[in-house]
Design an enzyme around this catalytic site. Structure first.
Site, short mmCIF file in Angstrom:
data_model
loop_
_atom_site.label_atom_id
_atom_site.label_comp_id
_atom_site.label_asym_id
_atom_site.label_seq_id
_atom_site.Cartn_x
_atom_site.Cartn_y
_atom_site.Cartn_z
N GLU A 73 -16.57 -3.75 11.63
CA GLU A 73 -16.48 -2.48 10.88
C GLU A 73 -15.71 -2.91 9.68
O GLU A 73 -15.03 -3.59 9.48
CB GLU A 73 -15.53 -1.66 11.69
CG GLU A 73 -16.20 -1.43 13.18
CD GLU A 73 -15.22 -0.79 14.17
OE1 GLU A 73 -14.35 -0.19 13.92
OE2 GLU A 73 -15.59 -0.79 15.26
N LYS A 132 -12.22 -2.07 7.16
CA LYS A 132 -10.98 -1.90 7.62
C LYS A 132 -10.49 -0.96 6.60
O LYS A 132 -10.31 -1.41 5.36
CB LYS A 132 -10.19 -3.18 7.59
CG LYS A 132 -8.80 -3.03 8.32
CD LYS A 132 -7.91 -4.34 8.41
CE LYS A 132 -6.64 -3.99 8.69
NZ LYS A 132 -5.75 -2.80 7.99
N ASP A 175 -8.52 1.41 4.15
CA ASP A 175 -7.09 1.24 3.83
C ASP A 175 -6.38 2.40 3.54
O ASP A 175 -6.31 2.97 2.55
CB ASP A 175 -7.02 0.31 2.30
CG ASP A 175 -5.43 -0.10 2.21
OD1 ASP A 175 -4.69 0.00 2.87
OD2 ASP A 175 -5.46 -0.72 1.08
N TYR A 208 -12.40 4.89 16.67
CA TYR A 208 -11.84 4.14 18.21
C TYR A 208 -11.94 5.50 19.16
O TYR A 208 -11.05 6.41 18.78
CB TYR A 208 -10.59 3.46 17.96
CG TYR A 208 -10.24 2.61 18.94
CD1 TYR A 208 -11.20 1.78 19.79
CD2 TYR A 208 -8.99 2.73 19.56
CE1 TYR A 208 -10.77 1.15 21.02
CE2 TYR A 208 -8.57 2.04 20.68
CZ TYR A 208 -9.25 1.05 21.47
OH TYR A 208 -8.82 0.49 22.57
N LYS A 225 -8.44 -10.01 6.54
CA LYS A 225 -7.91 -9.40 5.24
C LYS A 225 -8.66 -10.08 3.96
O LYS A 225 -8.78 -11.26 4.05
CB LYS A 225 -6.51 -9.51 5.12
CG LYS A 225 -5.78 -8.84 6.24
CD LYS A 225 -5.79 -7.48 5.93
CE LYS A 225 -4.65 -6.73 5.91
NZ LYS A 225 -3.25 -6.57 5.77
N CYS A 280 17.09 -5.45 -28.74
CA CYS A 280 16.70 -4.36 -27.66
C CYS A 280 15.77 -3.59 -28.38
O CYS A 280 15.76 -3.09 -29.59
CB CYS A 280 18.02 -3.58 -27.31
SG CYS A 280 17.26 -2.16 -26.52
N CYS A 303 17.21 0.16 -28.86
CA CYS A 303 18.19 0.64 -29.68
C CYS A 303 18.70 -0.59 -30.67
O CYS A 303 19.55 -0.21 -31.31
CB CYS A 303 19.49 1.03 -28.82
SG CYS A 303 19.94 -0.67 -27.94
N CYS A 331 20.30 -5.68 -22.53
CA CYS A 331 21.04 -5.10 -23.79
C CYS A 331 22.27 -4.36 -23.18
O CYS A 331 22.24 -3.53 -22.41
CB CYS A 331 20.00 -3.66 -24.01
SG CYS A 331 21.01 -2.51 -24.93
N CYS A 366 22.01 3.42 -25.00
CA CYS A 366 20.71 2.94 -25.21
C CYS A 366 19.82 3.91 -24.31
O CYS A 366 19.93 4.01 -23.18
CB CYS A 366 20.54 1.47 -24.68
SG CYS A 366 18.83 0.89 -24.65
S1 IVH Z 1 -8.93 -0.23 15.38
C1 IVH Z 1 -5.99 -0.65 19.18
N1 IVH Z 1 -10.71 -0.06 13.48
O1 IVH Z 1 -5.82 -1.05 10.42
C2 IVH Z 1 -6.11 -1.06 17.71
N2 IVH Z 1 -8.18 -0.16 12.85
O2 IVH Z 1 -3.82 -3.22 10.88
C3 IVH Z 1 -6.93 0.28 17.23
N3 IVH Z 1 -7.62 0.27 10.55
O3 IVH Z 1 -3.52 0.64 12.69
C4 IVH Z 1 -7.06 0.00 15.64
N4 IVH Z 1 -9.86 0.44 9.60
O4 IVH Z 1 -4.61 2.09 10.71
C5 IVH Z 1 -9.39 -0.17 13.73
N5 IVH Z 1 -12.27 0.03 11.73
C6 IVH Z 1 -10.81 0.09 12.05
C7 IVH Z 1 -10.11 0.24 11.08
C8 IVH Z 1 -8.43 -0.12 11.53
C9 IVH Z 1 -8.51 0.38 9.45
C10 IVH Z 1 -6.16 0.34 10.48
C11 IVH Z 1 -5.44 1.12 11.64
C12 IVH Z 1 -4.82 0.17 12.37
C13 IVH Z 1 -4.42 -0.91 11.47
C14 IVH Z 1 -4.09 -2.24 11.93
#
Ligand code: IVH
Length: 711
Positions: free
Chosen positions: A114, A116, A118, A226, A314, A408, A411, A426, A432
């Protein structure tokens, strides 16, 4: 006139229809009616609810526009702890993860791959298909109830449809899409507010706003990844299946998922998204792999911090090459001169980059930077990207080396350099302009005096008008002086460069009144924050607190010698010198006198002693890393409640380094070389709760590696 029964029925029908259109529009991206028709229906519903408030439901579609105010967010204990994920950065890490899994599970394993997201994680609780509560992660054990704000997010269903279970939790991520983020920052520039560094911070800041109407305006988004409930594995065999069911009930579940069986398949997915992420409308910082089968997940179990059946991969920080056009020199509030590179604009991690910090003169020397050089720029979470290398092959033969200024830029004063330091300063601190404005901005900031309504733009205006020349002048401002002041100021872009456009900064009736009220209120801000607000070099929040613990008022502090000060645990020679230097300067003494006369707190309030036994009295801790049961601030607060002290850096005066997950290797090395004991969260819990350390009475708290069963 419509009867009560007719109203009830119409409200129910409109609510259902609107929620369905919301789902079609936001989740399926297939609207079946026009925005106008939608708005008309919503308006009719709001009118009826206003007329028949007894039929207004907390999950009505009208709640999405916001309006509710949360004065203080209630802290709520999570029914299931909100764990994090272990991180990985390479193919080898992923191979190790798969090998580990295959050792514990002897049947074939499928991984659900999946995105991740941000943003920040959220727990959405549903009872009989209605969203009853939304809670932030907090410290993983308890978080803040942000339901009113979350209800404004269009992709969070308020009411579900289909065969949903009677009670369950959906976990997901709240994100701020790039276009909402750009609009918000544009607006903030125009209002003279600080910019958010990235969409994640902006989402976090937004979710904690008191006014849900403003949350609604900022257009957050939610992705669910989840599901949690008792007996989940009796209903579904796989994680993927449960997410597809959730999608049918109304949740926003990403389509970008894949079931993979081999490292190759997994890396095809990872590599694809490492490129394709730049086309997404929101930020992702990696890929999450989860063992798909619930049965296998149960076999694998959990550590205290994370599931053993999942891992995050990551992405590396992005890099790009561009040309160094010129260098500007900026003046900080302490007078430090920072060189900033102006670059040919390039697209990097979703935003256009035009500037990068060059830190100091050594940095320029280290890369032997020349004007016109082709440099490699990376961007992490920060607003200002970094230069990490120079492509010498592309240097033009007649290129001129970058020369560090000796005067600077603000000033014109000749710069000075302290022995052994790379930075140039400075020395014209009192006059300043950027230094003066910087000190005032620091003084009013949230963690210092917290004068809301006064921002960078307004300070600039007051300074330019000659109304404030130092922080003490703030207290001679009056409503009459402020009201009506206005000026056009240049608008800067996200790189801090003038756009050629201007904005009007003005003090209207309400702003002027708010500022005067906030100044009045700041007279009760405790001594330690006033000391921090003074902006003494090297005196941050923690140091200010430490000093105030030793000196009950400013007069005794002013008399302290460098030796006295450096005898305080965690206050070293450098801090002691800068405190001394600050109070030796007559300009500063005059400011302190005038602030005293204005009525600010320059003595410690006699505080009630903590209720907890003072088991850590006299002990100094340095906290580092991430903890399973506490937030960083939470564990520091616990240390203080039990009589201990916090310090920010490890020295021979440190009694313990309290190490969580991800403690930096440098800190560990330093602690080891000084012989400072490194203790774990569990050791700490035993210290403050001696019952835990006596063998018979109670089971030990979970330690990483222990398997917790959550189902
Ligand atoms: S599963 C039990 N799936 O990443 C763990 N987390 O670094 C449940 N996050 O705290 C997390 N995308 O805030 C899961 N597809 C994804 C995610 C995801 C982003 C975040 C989430 C978690 C953090 C962990």
């Amino acid at each position: 006139m419509i009867t009560k029964e007719e109203a009830r029925q119409r409200i129910a029908a409109l609510s259902e229809e609107l929620e369905r259109h919301n789902y079609n529009y936001y989740i399926l991206a297939k609207p079946t009616i026009s925005d106008y028709e939608f708005d008309m229906m919503l308006e009719e519903l709001a009118r009826l609810e206003h007329e028949f408030p007894e039929f207004l439901s907390p999950s009505s579609p009208t709640q999405r526009v916001g309006g509710g105010i949360t004065k203080e967010f209630q802290s709520v204990k999570h029914r299931y702890p909100m764990l994090s994920l272990s991180n990985s950065y390479s193919k080898e890490d992923i191979e190790d993860f798969i090998t580990r899994i295959k050792k514990s599970v002897d049947t074939e394993v499928e991984f659900c791959c999946e995105l991740k997201f941000d943003g920040l994680s959220i727990s959405l609780q549903y009872e009989d298909g209605v969203l009853i509560r939304a809670v932030t992660r907090g410290d993983g054990m308890q978080g803040d109830d942000v339901t009113t704000n979350v209800k404004t997010i269009r992709t969070v269903p308020l009411k579900l449809h289909g065969d949903f279970p009677p009670f369950f939790e959906m976990r997901g991520e709240i994100v701020m899409p790039f276009d909402s983020f750009d609009k918000l920052n544009e607006q903030r520039v125009a209002q003279g507010d600080d910019l958010f560094a990235n969409p994640r911070n902006a989402a976090a800041g937004t979710l904690k706003l008191q006014d849900s109407k403003e949350v609604a305006r900022r257009h957050l988004d939610n992705y669910c990844y989840y599901m949690m409930m008792d007996g989940l594995e009796d209903r579904y065999q796989t994680h993927y299946e449960s997410l597809q069911a959730a999608k049918r009930w109304g949740f926003n579940v990403s389509n970008f998922m894949a079931i993979c069986k081999s490292v190759e398949e997994i890396f095809d997915f990872i590599n694809y998204w490492d490129e394709a992420r730049h086309q997404l409308p929101f930020a992702i910082d990696g890929i999450v792999l989860k063992v798909n089968s619930y049965e296998q997940q149960q076999v694998l179990g959990y550590t205290a911090k994370s599931p053993k059946w999942a891992i995050a991969y990551k992405f590396k920080a992005e890099e790009v090459e561009t040309e160094l056009q010129s260098v500007d020199f900026q003046v900080g509030r302490h007078g430090t001169i920072t060189p900033v590179a102006n670059l040919s604009p390039v697209l990097l991690a979703g935003t256009t980059v035009k500037r990068a910090t060059l830190n100091n003169e050594d940095f320029i020397r280290q890369f032997d930077l020349h004007y016109g050089d082709t440099v490699t720029v990376v961007k992490g979470g920060e607003i200002i990207p970094k230069i990490i290398g120079v492509n010498f092959d592309k240097r033009q033969p007649n290129a001129q080396p970058v020369a560090f200024t000796r005067v600077c830029p603000a000033c014109g004063t000749e710069l000075i350099q302290n022995e052994g330091e790379a930075a140039w300063y400075c020395p014209n601190a009192p006059a300043c302009p950027p230094q003066v404005k910087g000190r005032i901005e620091h003084f009013i900031s949230r963690k210092a005096m917290n004068i809301e309504s006064l921002g960078e733009g307004k300070i600039e205006l007051l300074y330019d008008e000659g109304l404030i020349k130092d922080v003490a002048d703030l207290y001679s401002l009056t409503y009459e002086r402020l009201f009506g002041l206005a000026k056009e100021l240049p608008i800067l872009d996200e790189n801090g460069i003038e756009t050629g456009k201007t904005r009007k900064v003005s003090f209207k009736e309400k702003t002027a009144k708010n500022i005067i009220d906030a100044l009045e209120k700041s007279k009760t801000v405790p001594f330690e924050r006033v000391l921090f607000a003074l902006g003494i070099r090297n005196v941050g929040e923690v140091v200010a607190k430490t000093i105030v613990a030793e000196y009950r008022d400013i007069d005794s502090l002013m008399q302290a010698s460098v030796e006295d000060l450096s005898a305080i645990n965690t206050v070293g020679e450098v801090i002691a010198q800068s405190v001394k230097a600050f109070f030796e300067n007559p300009v500063n003494l005059d400011i302190v006198e005038r602030l005293k006369a204005a009525g600010l707190q320059f003595a410690k309030a006699e505080t009630a002693a903590s209720d907890q036994p003072q088991l850590l009295a006299g002990k100094t801790f340095v906290v580092s890393g991430v903890f399973a049961h506490y937030s960083r601030d939470g564990i520091k607060a616990a240390i203080e409640a039990y009589g201990g002290k916090n310090a920010s850096s490890i020295s021979s005066k440190t009694d313990y380094v309290l190490a969580g997950d991800k403690m930096g290797p440098e800190k560990r090395k330093k602690a080891e070389s000084l012989g400072v004991p490194i203790i774990s969260e569990e050791d700490f819990e035993k210290m403050i709760n001696p019952i835990l350390s006596s063998v018979s009475s109670s089971p030990p708290p979970p330690s990483p590696g222990d398997t917790l069963s959550l189902f």
